[in-house]
Design an enzyme around this catalytic site. Structure first.
Site, short mmCIF file in Angstrom:
data_model
loop_
_atom_site.label_atom_id
_atom_site.label_comp_id
_atom_site.label_asym_id
_atom_site.label_seq_id
_atom_site.Cartn_x
_atom_site.Cartn_y
_atom_site.Cartn_z
N CYS A 106 -10.40 13.82 0.47
CA CYS A 106 -10.79 14.88 1.42
C CYS A 106 -10.36 16.23 0.85
O CYS A 106 -11.08 17.23 0.98
CB CYS A 106 -10.10 14.69 2.77
SG CYS A 106 -10.26 13.04 3.44
N CYS A 123 -5.18 13.48 2.45
CA CYS A 123 -6.00 12.48 1.78
C CYS A 123 -6.56 13.11 0.50
O CYS A 123 -7.17 14.18 0.56
CB CYS A 123 -7.12 12.05 2.73
SG CYS A 123 -8.66 11.55 1.96
#
Length: 350
Positions: free
Chosen positions: A299, A296
């Site tokens: 993230c 991600c």
């Protein structure tokens, strides 16, 4: 709109292949859901003013006497991101893919004794009765430095988990997401009952991480207090204000008694201490590379930012002599911080 190749400062351009590059890990999780992709996408909008400033920054950086190159930033896909548009919060990134990242970090880097067979990831599913306080008995046989390393990684993990609990997607109604603290999620990760007594220790490790980064800020103050150090962006007025604010933070850190003395680390025989310090450094670099595997974007952005912030703090703590010897009016080859390191340290501390 990421910056084109020609506008990226030469200091972060380099090629270094390793086992954690995206190319080496092209298996896409089938469970990746639409929501996670949407919430985890980076807002890469940059104003024309910012783009012009980056060209100016690159020119300024090229004229500086920098010697420190951050190996972990060597990626052909590097791009500038506006952190104000990308706050650290819940992204929907979870499941096997997220587990693998944390398991790699704990398994490969936490000086794990051979006798310990269960994963060192405190959030890993329970195996039998070996839980809570008994989980930490393996740490007792380790030297101070290795215990510190584990506590820092645990603190980093707690910090990331705390951010997603504090800024959670509570409901999404027709394009209007509502964000806020999710108490249930917080209890699941930190409550003594739900974590079999382990939650409070995770929070203690988070506080330990905070103390280490606070200590680093107070140690690095002399570097920034010199008149030659300019937080250059091209806007003279803003740069001066920013430096004043930064010096105020350093002043505040002096009012707080320091609870950690890094002098006790690597204080054994010179040869052993030197090799342990190098091992410590390499383990930490490895964690930075593992962060590249995070599927991600957001993230990965915040995971790398917090990891690099801690890495910068450690670099400062182990460079005390070099910082003390810095000349007042000329660049020093003994100790330097790049813009990325300064940004990462302050964001991680924040």
């Amino acid at each position: 709109e990421p910056c084109p190749e020609s506008k990226i400062p030469v200091g972060i351009k380099a090629g270094s292949s390793n086992k954690y590059l995206k190319v080496a890990n092209n298996t896409k999780e089938l469970e990746d859901c639409e929501q996670a992709n949407k919430l985890g996408a980076i807002n890469s909008t940059l104003s024309n003013q910012s783009k012009e400033a980056f060209i100016d920054w690159a020119r300024y950086d090229d004229s500086q006497d920098h010697f420190c190159e951050l190996d972990d930033e060597r990626s052909p896909a590097a791009q500038y991101v506006d952190l104000l548009l990308n706050p650290e919060r819940y992204t929907g990134y979870k499941g096997p893919s997220a587990w693998r990242v944390w398991n790699s970090i704990y398994e490969e880097n936490c000086f794990k004794p051979r006798s310990v067979y269960r994963p060192l990831n405190p959030l890993a599913p329970s195996r039998g009765e070996d839980d809570g306080e008994s989980f930490y008995t393996w740490l007792e046989g380790l030297c101070l430095e290795k215990r510190v390393f584990y506590k820092l990684i645990s603190g980093l993990h707690a910090s990331i988990n705390l951010h997603l609990c504090a800024n959670y997607l509570l409901e999404e109604t027709w394009g209007k997401p509502s964000w806020g603290p999710n108490m249930k999620e917080f209890k699941r990760r930190f409550d003594p009952v739900e974590t079999k007594g382990e939650g409070p220790r995770r929070l203690k490790n988070l506080y330990f991480l905070y103390l280490i980064e606070l200590r680093a800020l107070s140690k690095v103050a002399p570097y920034f207090e010199r008149s030659i150090v300019d937080l250059y962006t091209g806007n003279v007025e803003e740069d001066a204000d920013t430096k004043t604010l930064l010096l105020n933070i350093f002043q505040d850190t002096k009012s707080f008694p320091m609870h950690f003395d890094e002098k006790s680390m690597f204080a054994g025989d010179k040869k052993g201490a030197k090799s342990l310090k190098e091992e410590f450094r390499l383990h930490f670099k490895n964690i930075s590379r593992i962060m590249d595997c995070v599927g991600c974007d957001k993230c990965r952005l915040w995971g790398k930012l917090q990891t690099q912030g801690l890495g910068t703090a450690l670099k400062i703590l182990f460079s005390e002599k070099e910082i003390q010897k810095l000349p007042e009016n000329s660049p020093s080859k003994g100790f330097q911080l790049t813009r990325q390191e300064i940004v990462a340290l302050l964001n991680a501390f924040g």
